[in-house]
Design a protein around this motif. Sequence first.
Motif, PDB file in Angstrom:
ATOM      1  N   LEU A   1     -21.552 -33.072  32.705  1.00  0.00           N
ATOM      2  CA  LEU A   1     -20.252 -32.671  32.137  1.00  0.00           C
ATOM      3  C   LEU A   1     -19.084 -33.305  32.881  1.00  0.00           C
TER       4      LEU A   1
ATOM      5  N   LEU B   1     -23.048 -30.247  24.676  1.00  0.00           N
ATOM      6  CA  LEU B   1     -24.056 -30.747  25.606  1.00  0.00           C
ATOM      7  C   LEU B   1     -25.157 -29.710  25.683  1.00  0.00           C
ATOM      8  N   HIS B   2     -26.387 -30.170  25.582  1.00  0.00           N
ATOM      9  CA  HIS B   2     -27.527 -29.257  25.671  1.00  0.00           C
ATOM     10  C   HIS B   2     -28.498 -29.832  26.690  1.00  0.00           C
ATOM     11  N   VAL B   3     -28.577 -29.166  27.833  1.00  0.00           N
ATOM     12  CA  VAL B   3     -29.525 -29.567  28.864  1.00  0.00           C
ATOM     13  C   VAL B   3     -30.681 -28.582  28.795  1.00  0.00           C
TER      14      VAL B   3
ATOM     15  N   LYS C   1     -31.213 -27.047  36.123  1.00  0.00           N
ATOM     16  CA  LYS C   1     -30.590 -27.367  34.833  1.00  0.00           C
ATOM     17  C   LYS C   1     -29.069 -27.246  34.929  1.00  0.00           C
ATOM     18  N   TYR C   2     -28.578 -26.205  35.584  1.00  0.00           N
ATOM     19  CA  TYR C   2     -27.131 -26.010  35.703  1.00  0.00           C
ATOM     20  C   TYR C   2     -26.481 -27.081  36.576  1.00  0.00           C
TER      21      TYR C   2
ATOM     22  N   ARG D   1     -26.400 -30.110  34.352  1.00  0.00           N
ATOM     23  CA  ARG D   1     -25.345 -29.901  33.352  1.00  0.00           C
ATOM     24  C   ARG D   1     -23.971 -30.169  33.949  1.00  0.00           C
ATOM     25  N   ASP D   2     -23.696 -29.607  35.125  1.00  0.00           N
ATOM     26  CA  ASP D   2     -22.377 -29.774  35.738  1.00  0.00           C
ATOM     27  C   ASP D   2     -22.087 -31.241  36.047  1.00  0.00           C
TER      28      ASP D   2
END
Length: 142
Positions: free
Chosen positions: A72, A49-51, A64-65, A68-69
């Motif tokens: 995911l 996964l690339h955010v 972004k994190y 991402r979480d």
Amino acid sequence: MRTLLNIICSKKVKYSILILFLLFLYITISALSYVNAVSYNLSNSVFRLHVIANSDSNEDQNLKYIVRDNVLNYMNEICRNAKTKEEAIQIAQANMDEFHSIALNTIRDNGYDYDVSVEIGNFSFPTKTYGDISLPAGFYDA
């Protein structure tokens, strides 16, 4: 001094230096081959996964994190029973609209108004370490 020069020029020393050089060369080539093999195997078995953040600002990186979480967590939920990378990719392709919604809603819920695009493909990644797992730089399905 002459004795030292005779020792350095002796055939045994020359052969020893040659053997050490060849050993060094062999170890270097073996290590590079091993790294390439591991990288190739990883890139063929990992779906990443690339955010990408809107900018390099701390606020955008933190957002972004969070995105991402959330993405995911959803991916882990829907791919719980996937046995192969190919199965995970098929599941992800079938749920791209949901990934888009999760990312967009997360961004909106955090007070931002950024647009989102979701793609599945083969992309270049830098070396990345996640805890005690390190993924070498290379091209990965993501």
